[in-house]
Design a protein around this motif. Structure first.
Motif, mmCIF file in Angstrom:
data_model
loop_
_atom_site.group_PDB
_atom_site.id
_atom_site.type_symbol
_atom_site.label_atom_id
_atom_site.label_comp_id
_atom_site.label_asym_id
_atom_site.label_seq_id
_atom_site.Cartn_x
_atom_site.Cartn_y
_atom_site.Cartn_z
ATOM 1 N N ALA A 1 -8.995 1.399 7.570
ATOM 2 C CA ALA A 1 -7.969 0.885 6.649
ATOM 3 C C ALA A 1 -7.473 1.933 5.647
ATOM 4 N N TRP A 2 -7.969 3.187 5.748
ATOM 5 C CA TRP A 2 -7.689 4.100 4.641
ATOM 6 C C TRP A 2 -6.201 4.371 4.449
ATOM 7 N N ARG A 3 -5.435 4.463 5.543
ATOM 8 C CA ARG A 3 -4.005 4.777 5.391
ATOM 9 C C ARG A 3 -3.236 3.616 4.757
ATOM 10 N N PRO A 4 -3.353 2.380 5.332
ATOM 11 C CA PRO A 4 -2.640 1.274 4.675
ATOM 12 C C PRO A 4 -3.079 1.061 3.220
ATOM 13 N N VAL A 5 -4.348 1.256 2.934
ATOM 14 C CA VAL A 5 -4.808 1.087 1.542
ATOM 15 C C VAL A 5 -4.169 2.168 0.676
ATOM 16 N N GLN A 6 -4.111 3.387 1.181
ATOM 17 C CA GLN A 6 -3.483 4.485 0.424
ATOM 18 C C GLN A 6 -2.025 4.144 0.101
ATOM 19 N N VAL A 7 -1.298 3.665 1.125
ATOM 20 C CA VAL A 7 0.118 3.314 0.931
ATOM 21 C C VAL A 7 0.247 2.206 -0.121
ATOM 22 N N ILE B 1 -1.825 1.290 -2.537
ATOM 23 C CA ILE B 1 -2.196 1.714 -3.907
ATOM 24 C C ILE B 1 -1.038 2.490 -4.521
ATOM 25 N N GLU B 2 -0.493 3.436 -3.767
ATOM 26 C CA GLU B 2 0.564 4.293 -4.330
ATOM 27 C C GLU B 2 1.829 3.475 -4.620
ATOM 28 N N LYS B 3 2.159 2.515 -3.717
ATOM 29 C CA LYS B 3 3.347 1.676 -3.929
ATOM 30 C C LYS B 3 3.187 0.790 -5.147
ATOM 31 N N ARG B 4 2.019 0.166 -5.255
ATOM 32 C CA ARG B 4 1.844 -0.847 -6.298
ATOM 33 C C ARG B 4 1.467 -0.303 -7.658
ATOM 34 N N PHE B 5 0.720 0.794 -7.635
ATOM 35 C CA PHE B 5 0.204 1.280 -8.926
ATOM 36 C C PHE B 5 0.661 2.692 -9.277
ATOM 37 N N LYS C 1 -5.595 9.197 -8.148
ATOM 38 C CA LYS C 1 -5.182 9.899 -9.371
ATOM 39 C C LYS C 1 -4.054 9.097 -10.005
ATOM 40 N N PHE C 2 -4.408 8.316 -10.992
ATOM 41 C CA PHE C 2 -3.445 7.398 -11.609
ATOM 42 C C PHE C 2 -2.526 8.160 -12.565
#
Ligand SMILES: O=C(CO)[C@H](O)[C@H](O)COP(=O)(O)O
Length: 280
Positions: free
Chosen positions: A190-196, A198-202, A230-231
């Motif tokens: 799931a790492w790629r969809p989770v990465q996408v 996180i970056e889209k939402r936060f 990295k927020f």
């Protein structure tokens, strides 16, 4: 490195709106602390002295005989485990130690402490652990060593969660000094969809943590991958953590919100500041 630790006593009590601070003065005799701040080596000695002072003070103040104790991961916890082992020898202290990683398990065994497990000891008296950064509310970023999932499980099941760190990690807001982001453990597929997501939402960047002396990603003790998020800016960490946890594929985050009750920060001079969480 710090040598013998002497007696600690409480000094000035400072109260702020957010947390209670107690400065504890520790008599620390450190062979390498004479040229502090002048060279890289002496700076490292100072950091080590701070970690050790914090760890020793926490073990002295919070661990009693016949307790079940959670053992965190990282470098600061090493001094805590060594102090526990000293107390076992010197005072006959009896403790069962619950590890938060393979590293913690090895430390417990190397120091000849009694190894326990959550299946047998699901409730702990106290858990002691390091952190990568700690803010004014005692919200912590953890997982620099990739162990945040087991660390959080152990801490969540302890009556008291105590954080130990050198004073560099004591910051007003998360992200002040720690630039590696918030470690988030994810199921490998799931790492790629989770990465996408996180970056889209936060916003910010979520980077797959790569191994150092092995090709490919870091694989955690639980067989998962880690995204270091990295927020862009500090935020409402309770809300962010709750929202992150709802994303399918995320196992656990390195955000420890309203978990730490007390933090101990050690300075290169061997002073220890104790701070209690404001929400207590
Ligand atoms: O969360 C952790 C490991 O997952 C550690 O507690 C954190 O990285 C602090 O480590 P150290 O004591 O080496 O500075």
């Amino acid at each position: 490195m710090c040598g013998v630790i002497g007696r600690c006593f409480f000094g000035t009590v400072l109260r702020s709106a957010r947390a209670t601070q107690v400065v504890i003065f520790c008599a620390i005799h450190s062979a390498g602390s004479t040229k502090l701040g002048k060279t890289h080596a002496s700076k490292m000695d100072g950091i080590e002295a701070g970690k050790k002072a914090a760890a020793v003070t926490a073990v002295n103040n919070h661990v009693k005989t016949n307790q079940v104790v959670g053992i965190g991961s990282g470098t600061t916890i090493i001094s805590a485990v060594q102090r526990l082992a000293e107390r076992v020898k010197e005072e006959g202290l009896k403790v069962i130690c619950i590890p938060t990683s393979y590293q913690a398990r090895q430390l417990i065994l190397e120091n000849k402490l009694t190894l326990g497990e959550l299946e047998i000891n699901p409730e702990l008296d106290v858990a002691i652990d390091g952190a990568d950064e700690i803010d004014a509310d005692l919200t912590c970023i953890k997982g620099g060593g990739g162990c945040q999932t087991q660390e959080k499980i152990v801490a969540a099941n302890a009556k008291e969660f105590i954080v130990i760190a050198d004073s560099r990690k004591d910051v007003p807001v998360l992200g002040t000094n720690w630039k590696n982001g918030i470690p988030i453990e994810v199921i490998a597929m799931a790492w790629r969809p989770v990465q996408v997501q996180i970056e889209k939402r936060f916003g910010g960047k979520a980077c797959l943590r790569m191994a150092q002396r092995k090709m490919g990603p870091v694989v955690t003790d639980n067989g998962n991958f880690i995204l270091d998020w990295k927020f862009d800016k500090p935020d409402d960490w309770w809300k962010i953590n709750t929202e992150l946890k709802l994303i399918p594929g995320i196992v656990e985050t390195g955000l420890f919100v309203k978990m730490a009750r007390v933090a101990y920060f050690g300075t290169p001079e061997g002073k220890v500041e104790m701070r209690k969480a404001s929400w207590l």
